[in-house]
Design an enzyme around this catalytic site. Sequence first.
Site, PDB file in Angstrom:
ATOM      1  N   TYR A  51      -1.198  -0.699  10.451  1.00  0.00           N
ATOM      2  CA  TYR A  51      -1.486  -1.297   9.130  1.00  0.00           C
ATOM      3  C   TYR A  51      -0.395  -0.854   8.145  1.00  0.00           C
ATOM      4  O   TYR A  51       0.173  -1.663   7.414  1.00  0.00           O
ATOM      5  CB  TYR A  51      -2.869  -0.831   8.674  1.00  0.00           C
ATOM      6  CG  TYR A  51      -3.141  -0.996   7.195  1.00  0.00           C
ATOM      7  CD1 TYR A  51      -3.562  -2.220   6.675  1.00  0.00           C
ATOM      8  CD2 TYR A  51      -2.991   0.080   6.300  1.00  0.00           C
ATOM      9  CE1 TYR A  51      -3.822  -2.365   5.316  1.00  0.00           C
ATOM     10  CE2 TYR A  51      -3.250  -0.066   4.944  1.00  0.00           C
ATOM     11  CZ  TYR A  51      -3.665  -1.289   4.456  1.00  0.00           C
ATOM     12  OH  TYR A  51      -3.914  -1.430   3.115  1.00  0.00           O
TER      13      TYR A  51
ATOM     14  N   SER B 110       0.855  -1.195   0.000  1.00  0.00           N
ATOM     15  CA  SER B 110       0.000   0.000   0.000  1.00  0.00           C
ATOM     16  C   SER B 110       0.886   1.238   0.000  1.00  0.00           C
ATOM     17  O   SER B 110       2.016   1.209   0.506  1.00  0.00           O
ATOM     18  CB  SER B 110      -0.857   0.016   1.266  1.00  0.00           C
ATOM     19  OG  SER B 110      -1.478   1.280   1.424  1.00  0.00           O
TER      20      SER B 110
HETATM   21  P1  NAP Z   1     -12.096  -5.307  -0.247  1.00  0.00           P
HETATM   22  O1  NAP Z   1     -12.686  -4.772  -1.490  1.00  0.00           O
HETATM   23  O2  NAP Z   1     -12.769  -4.970   1.040  1.00  0.00           O
HETATM   24  O3  NAP Z   1     -12.000  -6.889  -0.405  1.00  0.00           O
HETATM   25  C1  NAP Z   1     -11.466  -7.658   0.597  1.00  0.00           C
HETATM   26  C2  NAP Z   1     -11.443  -9.108   0.135  1.00  0.00           C
HETATM   27  O4  NAP Z   1     -10.670  -9.836   1.053  1.00  0.00           O
HETATM   28  C3  NAP Z   1     -12.804  -9.770   0.124  1.00  0.00           C
HETATM   29  O5  NAP Z   1     -12.845 -10.626  -1.017  1.00  0.00           O
HETATM   30  C4  NAP Z   1     -12.826 -10.591   1.418  1.00  0.00           C
HETATM   31  O6  NAP Z   1     -13.743 -11.673   1.257  1.00  0.00           O
HETATM   32  C5  NAP Z   1     -11.359 -10.986   1.506  1.00  0.00           C
HETATM   33  N1  NAP Z   1     -10.769 -11.239   2.820  1.00  0.00           N
HETATM   34  C6  NAP Z   1     -10.798 -10.440   3.901  1.00  0.00           C
HETATM   35  N2  NAP Z   1     -10.089 -10.971   4.909  1.00  0.00           N
HETATM   36  C7  NAP Z   1      -9.563 -12.135   4.435  1.00  0.00           C
HETATM   37  C8  NAP Z   1      -8.744 -13.138   4.991  1.00  0.00           C
HETATM   38  N3  NAP Z   1      -8.294 -13.068   6.255  1.00  0.00           N
HETATM   39  N4  NAP Z   1      -8.406 -14.207   4.223  1.00  0.00           N
HETATM   40  C9  NAP Z   1      -8.852 -14.295   2.956  1.00  0.00           C
HETATM   41  N5  NAP Z   1      -9.636 -13.386   2.372  1.00  0.00           N
HETATM   42  C10 NAP Z   1      -9.987 -12.315   3.107  1.00  0.00           C
HETATM   43  O7  NAP Z   1     -10.551  -4.863  -0.057  1.00  0.00           O
HETATM   44  P2  NAP Z   1      -9.512  -4.187  -1.064  1.00  0.00           P
HETATM   45  O8  NAP Z   1      -9.580  -2.730  -0.871  1.00  0.00           O
HETATM   46  O9  NAP Z   1      -9.672  -4.759  -2.407  1.00  0.00           O
HETATM   47  O10 NAP Z   1      -8.137  -4.662  -0.428  1.00  0.00           O
HETATM   48  C11 NAP Z   1      -7.338  -5.672  -1.000  1.00  0.00           C
HETATM   49  C12 NAP Z   1      -5.875  -5.411  -0.716  1.00  0.00           C
HETATM   50  O11 NAP Z   1      -5.515  -4.130  -1.239  1.00  0.00           O
HETATM   51  C13 NAP Z   1      -5.468  -5.387   0.754  1.00  0.00           C
HETATM   52  O12 NAP Z   1      -4.221  -5.990   0.887  1.00  0.00           O
HETATM   53  C14 NAP Z   1      -5.338  -3.910   1.072  1.00  0.00           C
HETATM   54  O13 NAP Z   1      -4.427  -3.679   2.129  1.00  0.00           O
HETATM   55  C15 NAP Z   1      -4.784  -3.422  -0.248  1.00  0.00           C
HETATM   56  N6  NAP Z   1      -4.936  -1.989  -0.445  1.00  0.00           N
HETATM   57  C16 NAP Z   1      -6.173  -1.434  -0.605  1.00  0.00           C
HETATM   58  C17 NAP Z   1      -6.277  -0.067  -0.810  1.00  0.00           C
HETATM   59  C18 NAP Z   1      -7.602   0.621  -1.022  1.00  0.00           C
HETATM   60  O14 NAP Z   1      -7.631   1.872  -1.010  1.00  0.00           O
HETATM   61  N7  NAP Z   1      -8.692  -0.097  -1.217  1.00  0.00           N
HETATM   62  C19 NAP Z   1      -5.124   0.731  -0.840  1.00  0.00           C
HETATM   63  C20 NAP Z   1      -3.892   0.127  -0.660  1.00  0.00           C
HETATM   64  C21 NAP Z   1      -3.807  -1.226  -0.483  1.00  0.00           C
HETATM   65  P3  NAP Z   1     -14.363 -12.486   2.522  1.00  0.00           P
HETATM   66  O15 NAP Z   1     -15.099 -11.504   3.350  1.00  0.00           O
HETATM   67  O16 NAP Z   1     -15.247 -13.535   1.884  1.00  0.00           O
HETATM   68  O17 NAP Z   1     -13.183 -13.093   3.197  1.00  0.00           O
END
Ligand code: NAP
Length: 270
Positions: A175, A162
């Site tokens: 985080y 991130s």
């Molecule tokens: P998201 O849309 O909320 O999706 C989260 C996904 O993770 C869901 O499919 C959820 O499904 C699954 N999940 C959650 N906890 C889990 C676990 N312990 N084991 C396996 N699956 C799990 O989140 P996102 O924003 O796409 O984030 C994905 C990645 O991008 C993360 O690493 C986050 O740190 C990174 N990131 C995001 C942003 C942002 O602004 N969105 C920025 C920088 C980095 P279930 O509920 O079915 O498990």
Amino acid sequence: MSKIGRRFEGKVAIVTASTQGIGFAIAQRLGLEGASIVISSRKQQNVDEAVEKLRAQGVQNVIGVVCHVSNAQQRKNLIEKTVEKYGKVDVVVSNAAANPSTESIINTKDSVLDKLWEINVKASILLLRVHSTINPTEISRLLAQDAAPHMPKGSAVVLVASIAGYHPPASMAMYGVTKTALLGLTKALASEMAPDIRVNCIAPGFVPTHFASFITGNVELRKELEAQTLLNRLGTTEDMGAAVAFLASDDASYITGETLVVAGGMPSRL
Ligand code: NAP
């Protein structure tokens, strides 16, 4: 989405936490480019829905396996089911993360520190450990075929860090620090897994997903974040899918140990 190629024809990709958001978009992109896809997340229903959604979009080779990334048995099962179905693993995208606290680091409970370390950092390592121990069948096959004393050439790992890893913000400090650890982990694993397996990382900026909704859902905060980019917008999940697909593809065959910042020019590093 810009015009896409077929760089993953014949390849098999596992994406953790891929039933929505960034993980889903990564799986979608790799699948549309020809990869056989393994979707996973904690909840069976989410897994089933995501698999159906990909099929409806024309990704025919896709299975789903429930895997909470900090559950050793489920991680093992994820890899086993993949190898059972497709015979090998070419791409692993470690995308799962938790952000259970908005406390300062000093005030974050021990149990929360453990959870952050467990899911955001340790699970990536353990998943790859399973990956490299489960693959001997395929390694042996390729060994015989190519006389190569290593894993299949061109295998790729991509971690999802991130922008917060560069400057951990106060509202998600610990985080951010776990994401800083992924930048180092990328370098260390790239060295351990070289020369045949490349390990890279993306550092997304802010992307409106469920995970980020506590920030991007706030109109004022969102405007502030947009203003911090040079491109005057937040990222899209497709932006992240495209960046991961590049790093996992042969187009990046001379890139390993690197983190690609995909943040519209937000301040990160020189
Ligand atoms: P998201 O849309 O909320 O999706 C989260 C996904 O993770 C869901 O499919 C959820 O499904 C699954 N999940 C959650 N906890 C889990 C676990 N312990 N084991 C396996 N699956 C799990 O989140 P996102 O924003 O796409 O984030 C994905 C990645 O991008 C993360 O690493 C986050 O740190 C990174 N990131 C995001 C942003 C942002 O602004 N969105 C920025 C920088 C980095 P279930 O509920 O079915 O498990």
